[in-house]
Design an enzyme around this catalytic site. Structure first.
Site, PDB file in Angstrom:
ATOM      1  N   ASN A  38      34.562  35.505  38.317  1.00 11.83           N
ATOM      2  CA  ASN A  38      35.166  35.546  37.199  1.00 11.83           C
ATOM      3  C   ASN A  38      36.572  35.752  37.545  1.00 11.83           C
ATOM      4  OD1 ASN A  38      33.696  38.437  37.403  1.00 11.83           O
ATOM      5  ND2 ASN A  38      35.796  39.178  36.399  1.00 11.83           N
ATOM      6  N   ASP A  39      37.642  36.533  37.157  1.00 13.91           N
ATOM      7  CA  ASP A  39      39.016  36.444  37.359  1.00 13.91           C
ATOM      8  C   ASP A  39      39.561  36.150  38.630  1.00 13.91           C
ATOM      9  OD1 ASP A  39      38.297  38.178  35.106  1.00 13.91           O
ATOM     10  OD2 ASP A  39      39.591  40.049  35.884  1.00 13.91           O
ATOM     11  N   TRP A  63      27.260  38.518  36.189  1.00 12.22           N
ATOM     12  CA  TRP A  63      28.160  39.581  36.624  1.00 12.22           C
ATOM     13  C   TRP A  63      27.400  40.693  37.489  1.00 12.22           C
ATOM     14  CZ3 TRP A  63      29.550  44.853  36.069  1.00 12.22           C
ATOM     15  CH2 TRP A  63      30.747  45.188  36.514  1.00 12.22           C
ATOM     16  N   PHE A  98      37.081  45.612  41.802  1.00  9.43           N
ATOM     17  CA  PHE A  98      37.455  44.851  40.497  1.00  9.43           C
ATOM     18  C   PHE A  98      38.860  44.211  41.061  1.00  9.43           C
ATOM     19  CE2 PHE A  98      35.488  46.869  36.608  1.00  9.43           C
ATOM     20  CZ  PHE A  98      34.139  46.564  37.135  1.00  9.43           C
ATOM     21  N   SER A  99      39.294  43.472  39.720  1.00 13.87           N
ATOM     22  CA  SER A  99      40.539  42.663  39.978  1.00 13.87           C
ATOM     23  C   SER A  99      41.884  43.230  40.694  1.00 13.87           C
ATOM     24  CB  SER A  99      40.989  42.037  38.617  1.00 13.87           C
ATOM     25  OG  SER A  99      39.959  41.058  38.369  1.00 13.87           O
ATOM     26  N   ARG A 167      43.157  49.581  35.411  1.00 13.66           N
ATOM     27  CA  ARG A 167      42.556  48.444  36.445  1.00 13.66           C
ATOM     28  C   ARG A 167      43.554  47.419  36.579  1.00 13.66           C
ATOM     29  NH1 ARG A 167      38.921  48.715  32.348  1.00 13.66           N
ATOM     30  NH2 ARG A 167      38.804  46.986  30.918  1.00 13.66           N
ATOM     31  N   ASP A 168      43.301  46.577  37.405  1.00 14.65           N
ATOM     32  CA  ASP A 168      43.971  45.122  37.725  1.00 14.65           C
ATOM     33  C   ASP A 168      45.483  45.108  38.223  1.00 14.65           C
ATOM     34  OD1 ASP A 168      41.550  44.423  36.762  1.00 14.65           O
ATOM     35  OD2 ASP A 168      42.016  44.108  34.822  1.00 14.65           O
ATOM     36  N   GLU A 222      43.806  43.995  30.042  1.00 15.17           N
ATOM     37  CA  GLU A 222      43.558  43.626  31.330  1.00 15.17           C
ATOM     38  C   GLU A 222      44.431  42.789  32.011  1.00 15.17           C
ATOM     39  OE1 GLU A 222      38.856  44.367  31.328  1.00 15.17           O
ATOM     40  OE2 GLU A 222      39.217  42.464  30.392  1.00 15.17           O
ATOM     41  N   TRP A 305      34.233  35.565  28.067  1.00 14.78           N
ATOM     42  CA  TRP A 305      33.187  36.674  28.309  1.00 14.78           C
ATOM     43  C   TRP A 305      32.101  36.535  27.326  1.00 14.78           C
ATOM     44  CZ3 TRP A 305      32.242  39.172  32.508  1.00 14.78           C
ATOM     45  CH2 TRP A 305      33.175  39.560  33.291  1.00 14.78           C
TER      46      TRP A 305
HETATM   47  C1  FRU Z   1      38.603  40.747  33.236  1.00 16.71           C
HETATM   48  C2  FRU Z   1      37.995  42.232  34.126  1.00 16.71           C
HETATM   49  C3  FRU Z   1      38.841  42.886  34.678  1.00 16.71           C
HETATM   50  C4  FRU Z   1      38.111  43.847  35.678  1.00 16.71           C
HETATM   51  C5  FRU Z   1      37.259  42.539  36.295  1.00 16.71           C
HETATM   52  C6  FRU Z   1      35.903  42.812  36.400  1.00 16.71           C
HETATM   53  O1  FRU Z   1      37.985  39.971  33.153  1.00 16.71           O
HETATM   54  O2  FRU Z   1      37.271  42.941  33.173  1.00 16.71           O
HETATM   55  O3  FRU Z   1      39.617  43.822  33.951  1.00 16.71           O
HETATM   56  O4  FRU Z   1      38.916  44.157  36.892  1.00 16.71           O
HETATM   57  O5  FRU Z   1      37.135  41.770  34.812  1.00 16.71           O
HETATM   58  O6  FRU Z   1      35.187  41.865  37.282  1.00 16.71           O
END
Ligand code: FRU
Length: 499
Positions: A38-39, A63, A98-99, A167-168, A222, A305
């Site tokens: 993903n991201d 995931w 995570f991201s 996060r992120d 996010e 998603w």
């Molecule tokens: C966005 C997200 C982020 C998180 C990641 C987890 O798509 O939900 O906020 O860090 O994916 O995989």
């Protein structure tokens, strides 16, 4: 020393990725070696090359505990696969890396900032992700997680902030200082973007709340990114749980671009315009970098998603990145166009000028699934009016994906209902465009299983995965009324080793 978990992921790739046929992959859109992505993460310039990491679960196409996969490029088009960079192997990130983002440090090392996740049981009995910000430092291939980790946790939050939705981080260096923006959920339960600074990238101070959602554009925000562009400041974020607003924002996980002035004293973005980033079906969590020649380039996860659990049968890998795009702000709005490097791959030009069309037609040598095509349409008659114009792509007798423009409503519709995918997912999006007297320009990039559309030199972009078998490569044009159109089409040709 590599951890057992990281070694296992690298060995898994070495063993199984070579079994995935090259023909299954797109040519110039990044995919994970195997499994799920993903991201985009850590999109950055390092020692003169562009690095891109991504959320990665190599062991299945769903995931799972997040690793960071890794590729690099010199031109955003041809990518080289690198070994898995991070695995969830520490107590503070045992349930996922995570991201996050990356930056080249003045001493030549690469600094990664990411969200470490561990599950905890709350007093209420509920199990939640406890999220902190962590650093890893390395040479662009191997990274060591820092002894100070986590470098940001619940104690660094403003009052009311949530340590479960934190996060992120997106990091950058400005005038010798490190800065980062990160998503959080304040007391009102929606999203906000927090700003921190640091002298060395390891010890961080809270500066302020850059922007808040106030339950207006979705809830949790996010994957933020924040940068100056063309005299304005731009904040990109990907909200969860949006409700639809007109044709601008669709429901679910969306993307939002806030453009305005940056009030440096209060560390606050004063908004002047809020818009969607991409109007298509598959686009989320974009991240940008600044090239040495001053271009702001963005890449995003080319998925949705809500529908990402519906996958092609027997998929060995799932998820792609968009083609990187150059960004600008024009008239207070975001403009995006494919990176100019793509043009180096153009071959076999096919050109048609002033084709008068009413009804349906195909054009000789206009077909294919890996191409760069620009179609310009204008009314053919003095009276001006036509009711609609449509391009059918990735077509055969049975399947087709279309782009339709209605001048009266100023809308474009992207529709893959008949693309042949055997799942009941979202297939249609409508969005507003700003034509000039019924004139409209579509630039379409196809790379086997995707379609990226740029309207009127990047005023709107709409991105969609196309699941149709590669043999469906016909293209046709349809007008209700009479139009005049120009078509300029190139095949995109790739020699040598691609990913
Ligand atoms: C966005 C997200 C982020 C998180 C990641 C987890 O798509 O939900 O906020 O860090 O994916 O995989």
């Amino acid at each position: 020393m590599l951890s057992e978990k990281l070694q296992k992921a690298r060995d898994f790739e070495t063993k199984y990725v070579p079994h995935i046929p090259k023909e299954a992959r797109p040519y110039f859109h990044v995919t994970g070696g195997i499994g799920w992505i993903n991201d985009p993460n850590g999109f950055s310039v390092y020692k003169g090359e562009y690095h891109l990491f991504f959320q990665y679960h190599p062991y299945s196409t769903k995931w799972g505990p997040m690793h960071w996969g890794h590729v690099k490029t010199r031109d955003f088009v041809t990518w080289e696969r690198l070994p898995v960079a991070l695995a969830p192997d520490m107590p503070y990130d045992k349930d996922g890396c995570f991201s996050g983002s990356a930056v080249e440090m003045p001493d030549g090392r690469m600094l990664i900032l990411y969200t470490g996740v561990r599950m905890v049981r709350k007093e209420t009995g509920e199990i939640r992700d406890y999220q902190t910000q962590c650093v890893a430092v390395g040479d662009g291939i191997d990274f060591e997680k820092h002894e100070l980790n986590p470098v940001l946790s619940g104690k660094d939050l403003p009052e009311g902030g949530s340590e479960f939705d934190f996060r992120d981080p997106k990091v950058w260096i400005e005038d010798g200082r490190y800065y980062l923006v990160v998503g959080n959920r304040p007391a009102d339960g929606s999203g906000s973007i927090l700003l921190y600074d640091s002298e060395d990238g390891f010890k961080w101070n809270f500066l302020g709340v850059l922007s808040s959602c106030h339950n207006q554009y979705g809830r949790m925000w996010e994957c933020p990114d924040f940068f100056p562009l063309d005299g304005k400041y731009v904040l990109l974020t990907s909200p969860q749980e949006m409700t639809a607003i007109g044709l601008e924002f669709h429901a679910g996980n969306g993307t939002v671009c806030l453009i305005g002035e940056y009030d440096r004293e209060h560390h606050h973005l004063d908004r002047e315009n809020v818009q969607a980033i991409d109007y298509g079906l598959d686009f989320y969590a974009p991240q940008t970098l600044l090239t040495p020649d001053g271009r702001r380039v963005m890449v995003a996860w080319m998925q949705n998603w809500e529908t990402s659990n519906c996958q092609p049968r027997d998929a060995r890998f799932f998820g792609q990145m968009t083609l990187p795009r150059e960004l600008h702000v024009r008239d207070g709005r975001l403009i995006q166009n494919p990176v100019r490097e793509l043009e180096n791959y153009r071959s076999f030009q096919v050109l048609y000028r002033d084709v008068m069309l009413s009804g349906a037609t195909t054009l000789r040598n206009v077909r294919g699934r890996v191409l760069d095509m620009t179609v310009t349409v204008r009314p053919a008659l003095e009276s001006g009016a036509y009711r609609s114009f449509k391009i059918n792509l990735a077509s055969d007798g049975e399947y087709s994906t279309s782009i339709r423009y209605k001048p009266e409503a100023n809308t474009v519709r992207v529709d893959r209902t008949r693309c042949g995918f055997p799942h009941d997912i979202i297939n249609v999006r409508d969005f507003l465009v700003r034509p000039r007297n019924g004139n409209i320009k579509f630039r379409i990039i196809l790379d086997r299983y995707s379609m990226e559309l740029f309207v009127n030199d990047g005023e709107q972009a709409a991105t969609s995965v196309v699941y149709t078998d590669i043999s469906a490569d016909a293209i046709s044009f349809e007008a209700d009324g009479t139009v005049m159109m120009d078509v300029e089409k190139y095949d995109l040709i790739f020699g040598g080793d691609d990913q």
